[in-house]
Design an enzyme around this catalytic site. Sequence first.
Site, PDB file in Angstrom:
ATOM      1  N   GLY A  10       0.820  -1.208   0.000  1.00 43.38           N
ATOM      2  CA  GLY A  10       0.000   0.000   0.000  1.00 43.38           C
ATOM      3  C   GLY A  10       0.851   1.254   0.000  1.00 43.38           C
ATOM      4  N   ARG A  34       0.198 -10.841  -0.649  1.00 46.93           N
ATOM      5  CA  ARG A  34      -0.652 -11.678  -1.498  1.00 46.93           C
ATOM      6  C   ARG A  34       0.020 -11.995  -2.835  1.00 46.93           C
ATOM      7  NH1 ARG A  34      -5.056  -8.400   0.660  1.00 46.93           N
ATOM      8  NH2 ARG A  34      -6.512  -9.710   1.809  1.00 46.93           N
ATOM      9  N   ARG A  35       0.946 -11.144  -3.251  1.00 46.28           N
ATOM     10  CA  ARG A  35       1.675 -11.390  -4.500  1.00 46.28           C
ATOM     11  C   ARG A  35       3.156 -11.107  -4.249  1.00 46.28           C
ATOM     12  NH1 ARG A  35      -1.205  -6.586  -5.057  1.00 46.28           N
ATOM     13  NH2 ARG A  35       0.029  -4.716  -5.549  1.00 46.28           N
ATOM     14  N   LEU A  69      -1.841  -2.051   7.085  1.00 48.72           N
ATOM     15  CA  LEU A  69      -2.988  -2.608   6.381  1.00 48.72           C
ATOM     16  C   LEU A  69      -4.151  -1.620   6.417  1.00 48.72           C
ATOM     17  CD1 LEU A  69      -2.943  -6.270   7.733  1.00 48.72           C
ATOM     18  CD2 LEU A  69      -2.659  -5.599   5.344  1.00 48.72           C
ATOM     19  N   GLY A  70      -4.886  -1.541   5.330  1.00 45.56           N
ATOM     20  CA  GLY A  70      -6.053  -0.654   5.320  1.00 45.56           C
ATOM     21  C   GLY A  70      -6.688  -0.603   3.949  1.00 45.56           C
ATOM     22  N   TYR A 121     -16.033   4.280   9.933  1.00 46.06           N
ATOM     23  CA  TYR A 121     -14.590   4.227   9.706  1.00 46.06           C
ATOM     24  C   TYR A 121     -13.821   4.536  10.989  1.00 46.06           C
ATOM     25  CZ  TYR A 121     -10.005   5.579   7.808  1.00 46.06           C
ATOM     26  OH  TYR A 121      -8.660   5.697   7.569  1.00 46.06           O
ATOM     27  N   LYS A 125     -11.474   2.017  13.481  1.00 46.70           N
ATOM     28  CA  LYS A 125     -10.096   2.366  13.847  1.00 46.70           C
ATOM     29  C   LYS A 125      -9.940   2.421  15.365  1.00 46.70           C
ATOM     30  CE  LYS A 125      -8.304   2.952   9.704  1.00 46.70           C
ATOM     31  NZ  LYS A 125      -7.233   2.064   9.200  1.00 46.70           N
ATOM     32  N   ARG A 156      -8.555   7.066  -6.093  1.00 41.84           N
ATOM     33  CA  ARG A 156      -9.572   7.375  -5.092  1.00 41.84           C
ATOM     34  C   ARG A 156     -10.068   8.791  -5.353  1.00 41.84           C
ATOM     35  NH1 ARG A 156      -7.123   5.020   0.670  1.00 41.84           N
ATOM     36  NH2 ARG A 156      -6.828   2.868  -0.020  1.00 41.84           N
TER      37      ARG A 156
END
Length: 209
Positions: A10, A34-35, A69-70, A121, A125, A156
């Site tokens: 990220g 994941r990759r 992570l997020g 959200y 958190k 985004r």
Amino acid sequence: MKLLVVGSTGLVGRHALTLALAHPQIETVVAPVRRPLPAHPRLLSPVVDFDALPADAPWWHVDAVVCALGTTMRIAGSEAAFRRVDHDYPLAVARLARAHGATTYALNSALGADTGSRVFYSRVKGEVEHDLAAMGFDSLTFVRPGLIGGDREEFRAGERAAMVVLRALHPVLPKRWRINPAERIAQALIDAAVHARPGMHVVSSQALV
């Protein structure tokens, strides 16, 4: 030291990984992904399923964890999916690392994190912070940025629009509402992991301008 970095693909996580690999006090960086990541002599990047993390993998034996992570509601697609990424995954990583001897944890949280918030959200958190605080880490740091500045892999639209407005208002905005560069956030996370100050600490958005 040996450092575990999760969320390393990220925006903030990429900077944290780069800083960790260049840090003279960090001998090994473990970055479950994941990759696959590009090879580096100090990097171990096991490919994992965050819904089924390997509980007995030897790479859980680390000194500290940096968690970046997020996701967003738009990308997650539902409140349940968002909670899984921003609450359940960080806690699962924390439990396994703690069980294998990790004593330090640094989380990229968010401005306004509060278990009592009416905003979903911010409430999630706050809940992950609350649950991490009960795990018994010797050193626990919550870095709470506002709007994160930097180039993301995914688009985004809401954040892009907010960036334009906040940059224009930057000279007159209070520090807590200014854009927080991803590099500054990542540096705060790495510093927290390396220095491992005893107790629980919060790095505010004002400190990340």
